[in-house]
Write a protein that holds these residues in place. Structure first.
Motif, short mmCIF file in Angstrom:
data_model
loop_
_atom_site.label_atom_id
_atom_site.label_comp_id
_atom_site.label_asym_id
_atom_site.label_seq_id
_atom_site.Cartn_x
_atom_site.Cartn_y
_atom_site.Cartn_z
N SER A 186 19.49 20.33 -15.64
CA SER A 186 18.48 20.39 -14.60
C SER A 186 17.66 19.11 -14.56
N LEU A 187 17.34 18.58 -15.73
CA LEU A 187 16.60 17.32 -15.78
C LEU A 187 17.42 16.19 -15.18
N ASN A 188 18.71 16.17 -15.50
CA ASN A 188 19.59 15.13 -14.96
C ASN A 188 19.70 15.25 -13.44
N ALA A 189 19.80 16.49 -12.96
CA ALA A 189 19.86 16.72 -11.52
C ALA A 189 18.58 16.21 -10.85
N PHE A 190 17.44 16.48 -11.46
CA PHE A 190 16.17 16.02 -10.93
C PHE A 190 16.12 14.49 -10.86
N ILE A 191 16.54 13.82 -11.94
CA ILE A 191 16.51 12.34 -11.97
C ILE A 191 17.40 11.76 -10.88
N GLN A 192 18.62 12.31 -10.73
CA GLN A 192 19.54 11.78 -9.72
C GLN A 192 19.00 12.01 -8.31
N ALA A 193 18.42 13.18 -8.09
CA ALA A 193 17.86 13.47 -6.77
C ALA A 193 16.67 12.55 -6.47
N ALA A 252 23.60 13.21 -2.22
CA ALA A 252 24.03 12.05 -2.99
C ALA A 252 23.98 12.34 -4.49
N ALA A 253 22.96 13.08 -4.92
CA ALA A 253 22.86 13.43 -6.33
C ALA A 253 24.03 14.30 -6.75
N GLY A 254 24.40 15.24 -5.89
CA GLY A 254 25.55 16.09 -6.20
C GLY A 254 26.84 15.29 -6.30
N GLN A 255 27.00 14.31 -5.41
CA GLN A 255 28.20 13.48 -5.45
C GLN A 255 28.28 12.68 -6.75
N LYS A 256 27.15 12.19 -7.23
CA LYS A 256 27.14 11.42 -8.47
C LYS A 256 27.45 12.30 -9.67
N LEU A 257 27.04 13.56 -9.60
CA LEU A 257 27.25 14.46 -10.74
C LEU A 257 28.48 15.35 -10.57
N GLY A 258 29.14 15.26 -9.42
CA GLY A 258 30.35 16.05 -9.21
C GLY A 258 30.09 17.52 -8.95
N VAL A 259 28.94 17.82 -8.34
CA VAL A 259 28.61 19.20 -7.99
C VAL A 259 28.14 19.23 -6.54
N SER A 260 27.91 20.41 -6.02
CA SER A 260 27.48 20.52 -4.62
C SER A 260 25.99 20.24 -4.49
N SER A 261 25.59 19.90 -3.25
CA SER A 261 24.16 19.69 -2.99
C SER A 261 23.38 20.96 -3.22
#
Length: 296
Positions: free
Chosen positions: A6-13, A21-30
């Motif tokens: 969750s922290l990583n998702a927050f940072i990417q977003a 774009a964050a989902g694309q970088k992490l390989g998950v859906s928006s």
């Protein structure tokens, strides 16, 4: 996602300003990113993003949280890198800033260079306040308290000041028994090059601080000349004990008024908190802390 995810998702977003774009970088859906951030906001009890149909922007609380999260991930990356290098031989250039009194550390620095010949030391001796990060130092050695939150620190050792003179000088001029006795003596004084002020001697009598009432024979911006002049019997000098350890052991200098000299200091080594403790820096820190103030 777990809490770390969750922290990583927050940072990417936050960095991309887009759940997609964050989902694309992490390989998950928006949608997964959005839900992870929502759960994080619920757990923290604050809103981290202002959301619109086109972009997301950080709230003030989100910006504050982002800075802390980046530090956490930086430390994790540094730990991984440090562990991956534990088997490597320390080597490469190590740029270190030391105070002018650091010239008296040369025996220890020389021993370090013999122990780690693959490490190239780039030494800068100065008493000015250096910006460790902006000036590109791997580390600095300084006395005093640490006030820069960007820096990590480790204590190298502590020292005390001693008032000393040669046996010949004391035989000729007498051994002072109280700070008041210094009025008949000659002082070898240290001058701060950055301010032009003469360093006070930290003397205390029965009623509190006792400024040295002593005739100044000479002033010097570094303490090496004061050591030499004291050994020659020119006068008394107040010096850090680590700088005159050999002279005291060999008897070329004798300490006086030990009960009245009340000042100590601490040497610390500091390095950027955003930088991992590399093998070469770890070798330097460990060696200096083990040898710089070793008795004898």
């Amino acid at each position: 996602m777990d809490r770390f995810g969750s922290l990583n998702a927050f940072i990417q977003a936050a960095e991309t300003r887009s759940f997609t774009a964050a989902g694309q970088k992490l390989g998950v859906s928006s949608s997964a990113i959005s839900k992870a951030v929502a759960r994080l906001e619920e757990r923290l009890g604050v809103r981290l993003f202002h959301r619109s149909t086109r972009t997301v922007t950080l709230t003030p609380e989100g910006a504050l949280f982002l800075e802390r999260c980046r530090r956490i991930f930086c430390e994790i990356e540094a730990a991984e890198l440090e562990l991956s290098q534990t088997q490597g031989t320390p080597r490469g250039k190590l740029r270190v800033s030391l105070p002018l009194v650091g010239m008296l550390m040369m025996p220890t620095l020389g021993a370090f260079m013999r122990a780690w010949p693959d490490i190239e030391l780039d030494l800068d001796f100065t008493d000015r306040v250096v910006d460790v990060i902006e000036e590109g130092f791997d580390a600095v050695v300084r006395t005093g308290e640490v006030s820069d939150s960007r820096l990590m620190t480790r204590t190298l050792g502590t020292f005390r000041y001693k008032l000393v003179g040669s046996p010949a000088y004391l035989a000729e001029h007498g051994t002072p028994e109280t700070p008041a006795d210094l009025s008949t003596h000659r002082g070898l004084r240290h001058l701060y090059p950055s301010t032009g002020k003469i360093e006070d001697w930290p003397l205390h009598g029965t009623d509190g601080p006792a400024p040295a009432d002593i005739r100044t024979a000479t002033v010097a911006s570094t303490i090496e000349p004061l050591i030499d002049l004291a050994e020659q019997g020119i006068g008394l000098a107040c010096l850090p004990d680590f700088a005159i350890r050999n002279q005291l052991a060999e008897g070329t200098l004798v300490s006086v008024l030990d009960d009245t000299v009340r000042h100590s200091g601490t040497f610390r080594i500091l390095w950027p908190s955003s930088r991992h403790l590399s093998p070469k820096l770890r070798a330097f820190v460990d060696f200096m802390s083990e040898n710089l103030f070793r008795a004898g």
